[in-house]
Design a protein around this motif. Structure first.
Motif: not given
Lengths: 295, 360, 261
Positions: C88, C95-96, C106-108, C170-171, C174
């Protein structure tokens, strides 16, 4: 009957904790700061009362004067601390204000130690004659009655100020939403100063009353009662005035019962155990509200 | 990338060894006397505990006010393992750390469901309960008097050599722990941990199990603090509950904040500065703590982000620049001027930006 | 066509207030569905229930699993729901902000990582391989969306439109089956909105997505949604194609002021 005795003891002690807790809760409610220096206001109040009582001897009149004067002096000290140390940090990250409050506490405690007329050695408070009354088989000293009575009186006055005056309404508004209150024309700075002043005044009164019950005073005397009163404030719901009063009495009774039935060694740990238990079950406290974060 | 990691490792290791050799020589030649040498050892111990706090508070965003409590569990465990069970020193320290980690697991499980101030208060409470427990479990812990005759680091008989030996032990532990934390934070679990600090809701919507990573960080931080405690016990030779009270937790918080929450390099510098500050304040006698409190207040008013904010300087980066010949007098001077300006104007980032954070 | 998401009569109460009642939805693979309604109708609350931020007080939610069945995700925590394939974006960009664009992406990839913290600490070869893979994948997806030159910028320094794009990127990282977009066009001018419509159409095709979006911008909703669900006071008041919805008297009464508010 021992149980009733402990209840009476607990009520007297708890009323003092309630007064201190009110200071914590009002300040937290209005600026979201855990004022670590609040317990030390108790100490300053105790010493102010000490000098007055020592000079004029202990009498009903001098006691009233001692309490009133220490309340006045400490309310100025409280306001002063707020203006110099906390106000500049109002928009800074909260951890900074926390450390500053710890710094203030360290300065007050150790400053008192080095000031010549206070000094590191404990002093003995003037005490009332140990006149006891018996109620239902439990004995109550006149000191306890006075402590309890004065505390309740102050709490009633506070309740009146907060709920029935314009200033009190402003205080409640600021603690709910600072920005909205500002837009409504409320002078935030004045209200915040006023809150600190009242909190400090109550703490000072608590200091005198506490010392009448536990007559050895020293510069570090505010730490433990301060911590316990803080637990009381959290217990009752930090930010909630009735909560602080309720929490204070619960803490007082819990402590005296632990001392009476378990052991005085563990009494301090019991305070923290209650704190943790509360936070795990209902962190908002008995009278607090859960605030959801809007996603 | 493999080659890069290897070269970084070599550079970092070389710098670490170089610094150690320099310090050892300074101590051996007497330029750093025994007294100051011991201060260096102490700053190493403080560094270890401060790193543990920076991990949980600076990088994971969970304010913990009970680190001294973990330190004491490590100290007592290590001491008891050595005194009663004849454990060798290094093993005792490590096991002390593991025991502390286990306690951290138990404490963390309920506590880490809380946020913000409530979490902080709860850790404070646990720290105090641990202290009271250490006083009351006197058969095990020696009560208020504590434990004495704790085996120290191996002694050579020569007191200067002893300082170097102590320094070696602490230095090796500190460097290894620093490497572990630093590497962790550069890996995927490390990024997950940092994302928890940045925005929990966004983080969990990225697939990060925020509770798991809070626990991971908390337990690791407890282990490290416990190791620090074990080393402290062997440095002092004795321990008692008063050495691990709330004010000690405050000291570590001060070290981390002054160095920069979220900066490992900052913690390294501020640990040393802090220990020397404490010593220097002794000249004020009874006024020592008053001045300390004033310094705290003034630092928070004028220096909220601490020395380094969230920036890091890496030794390997330094070496690479050195090799590439990127160091001219001008560039060094301008870099230094930049750094000084940054520190003074305090434009560095502070991670606890938001107001709020109450309840669950 | 297979069902990707199914929610049966989910409701949630806040205090004494029923914020959403009896919400049901069935999303087939590849659909592009819009969720509209006046402010406060409960649209984001529905999203929050679908993504596990709130657990519904009653009702059930199912998502399709990779082996063909349906998994009950009603009580899943947010991270598990993401791992099950729902991603989502947020109404107010989350955002971070103080991390780089690259790190945000990258966190995703975190859930797809196969090495443990221990591997990371000792820098094992598994760590090195996977880190390289993540770096390549992150850079790839950034380049698809023209954000490569910004990869080392802090997310907060991006212009607003690119921040919204980054949130979507980013979504996507994942690897979801279902993408929930919460007011993706908020704050955009008509030109940007048009580009966004093309972007959404593009990602639906290229990434094989089912998309459910909340929007107030009617040009976007009417332009790309195949089906629209209308919410008011926490309840569905209408459901249908864009033309059906725009002529539905109930909807007009509740809300249809048209265009950007």
């Amino acid at each position: 009957m021992v149980f009733l005795q402990q209840i009476f003891n607990g009520l007297a002690l708890g009323s003092v904790y309630a007064l201190i807790a009110l200071g914590y809760t009002m300040v937290y409610g209005i600026v979201r700061l855990i004022n670590f220096a609040h317990g030390d206001i108790l100490m300053l109040g105790a010493y102010t009362g000490f000098f007055i009582l020592k000079s004029f001897g202990l009498s009903p009149l001098s006691l009233v004067i001692a309490i009133a004067v220490s309340m006045m002096i400490c309310s100025f000290i409280g306001m002063g601390i707020e203006k110099t140390c906390y106000k500049p940090l109002r928009n800074s990250p909260r951890i900074n204000a926390l450390i500053t409050a710890i710094g203030v506490s360290i300065v007050i405690e150790n400053g008192a130690k080095v000031i010549p007329f206070i000094g590191p050695n404990p002093r003995v408070y003037p005490v009332l004659k140990p006149v006891n009354y018996t109620i239902s088989g439990a004995s109550v000293s006149q000191t306890q009655i006075i402590v309890f009575g004065v505390s309740i009186f102050l709490m009633i006055v506070l309740n009146y100020i907060v709920n029935f005056t314009k200033t009190g309404k402003a205080m409640r508004a600021v603690s709910l939403d600072k920005d909205a209150a500002l837009l409504m024309g409320i002078d935030i700075n004045k209200i915040i100063s006023f809150t600190f002043a009242i909190g400090a005044a109550l703490g000072a009164a608590a200091g005198v009353l506490y010392s009448l019950s536990y007559p050895s005073i020293n510069p570090y005397m505010g730490i433990m009662p301060g911590l316990k009163a803080f637990v009381a404030a959290v217990l009752g719901g930090i930010g909630s005035i009735p909560g602080a009063m309720l929490g204070g009495f619960i803490m007082g009774i819990a402590e005296t019962i632990t001392r009476g039935y378990i052991s005085s060694l563990w009494a301090d740990a019991v305070a923290f155990a209650i704190l943790i238990g509360m936070l795990l079950v209902k962190p908002a406290g008995i009278m607090g509200k859960n605030v959801r974060e809007k996603v | 990338m493999r080659k890069n990691i290897l070269t970084n490792f070599v550079y970092n290791l070389s710098i670490a060894v170089l610094i150690f050799v320099i310090l050892a020589l300074l101590i051996f030649s007497g330029i750093i006397d025994e007294y100051n040498g011991n201060l260096l050892v102490l700053s190493g111990i403080y560094l270890i505990v401060a790193l543990s706090l920076n991990l949980i508070t600076g990088f994971t965003g969970q304010l913990s006010l009970g680190q001294a409590g973990f330190m004491s569990i490590g100290a007592y465990s290590s001491a008891i393992l050595m005194l009663n069970f004849k454990f060798p020193l290094i093993l005792a320290v490590i096991f002390g750390g593991l025991i502390t980690g286990f306690v951290g697991l138990i404490i963390g499980f309920p506590t880490l469901r809380l946020k913000g101030d409530y979490l902080a208060i709860t850790t404070l409470g646990f720290g105090e309960i641990i202290r009271v427990a250490m006083i009351n479990l006197s058969k095990l812990t020696g009560g208020a008097a504590g434990l004495k005759n704790i085996p120290k680091f191996p002694s050579s008989g020569d007191y200067i050599l002893d300082v170097i030996i102590n320094l070696t032990y602490i230095y090796v532990f500190a460097i290894i722990i620093l490497a572990i934390v630093s590497n962790l934070l550069k890996s995927s679990p490390g990024r997950a941990i940092i994302s928890v600090r940045e925005d929990e809701i966004a983080s969990s919507s990225m697939g990060v199990d925020i509770f798991y990573y809070k626990m991971f960080s908390f337990v690791l931080s407890a282990i490290i603090a416990g190791i620090g405690g074990g080393l402290y016990a062997s440095y002092m030779g004795y321990i008692n509950p008063d050495l691990f009270g709330f004010l000690n937790s405050v000291n570590y918080l001060v070290i981390v904040v002054l160095g920069g929450l979220g900066s490992l390099t900052g913690t390294v510098f501020s640990s040393v500065i802090f220990v020397y500050l404490q010593e220097w304040l002794r000249i004020f006698g009874d006024f020592r703590l008053v001045i300390f409190g004033l310094i705290l207040i003034i630092s928070m008013l004028f220096w909220p982000s601490g020395l380094m904010g969230t920036s890091e300087y890496s030794p390997s980066g330094f070496v690479k620049k050195l090799i590439k010949g990127q160091f001219t007098i001008e560039s060094i001077l301008s870099k230094a001027k930049q750094l000084l300006k940054k520190i003074i104007s305090n434009k560095s980032r502070n991670i606890f930006k938001h107001n709020g954070g109450e309840g669950r | 066509m297979s069902v990707v998401l199914e929610a049966n009569n989910i409701s949630i109460m806040f205090g004494g207030l029923k914020a959403v009642s009896n919400f049901s939805i069935k999303l087939e693979a590849g659909e592009l569905v819009g969720l509209i309604g006046p402010n406060g109708a409960g649209k984001t609350t529905v999203f929050n229930m679908l993504t596990g931020i709130y657990n519904p007080s009653c009702g059930k939610i199912f998502i399709s699993s990779s082996n063909g069945g349906m998994i009950d995700i009603t009580s899943y925590k947010p991270h598990k729901i993401t791992q099950s394939g729902i991603a989502r974006t947020f109404q107010n960009i989350r955002l971070f902000k103080d991390l780089t664009v690259l790190d945000n992406v990258r966190i995703a990839f975190h859930s797809s990582v196969r090495y443990s913290a221990f591997d990371g600490i000792i820098r094992s070869s598994k760590y090195v391989e996977e880190e390289e893979k993540i770096l390549v994948q992150s850079r790839n997806i950034l380049s698809i969306f023209n954000l490569s030159n910004k990869q080392n910028e802090l997310a907060k320094n991006l212009p607003y439109g690119e921040q919204r794009k980054l949130e979507i990127v980013r979504a996507l990282a994942t690897n979801p089956k279902l993408l929930l977009l919460d007011e993706p066009a908020a704050g955009m001018n008509p030109q940007e909105t048009h580009e966004l419509m093309n972007l959404i159409a593009y990602i639906r095709k290229e990434f094989n997505l089912t998309i459910l979006l909340i929007e107030h911008d009617m040009s976007l909703v009417m332009g790309i949604c195949e089906r629209i669900i209308v919410l008011d006071y926490g309840q569905i008041i209408a459901e249908g194609t864009p033309s059906q919805i725009s002529s539905n008297p109930k909807v007009i009464k509740a809300y249809l002021g048209g265009g950007d508010e």
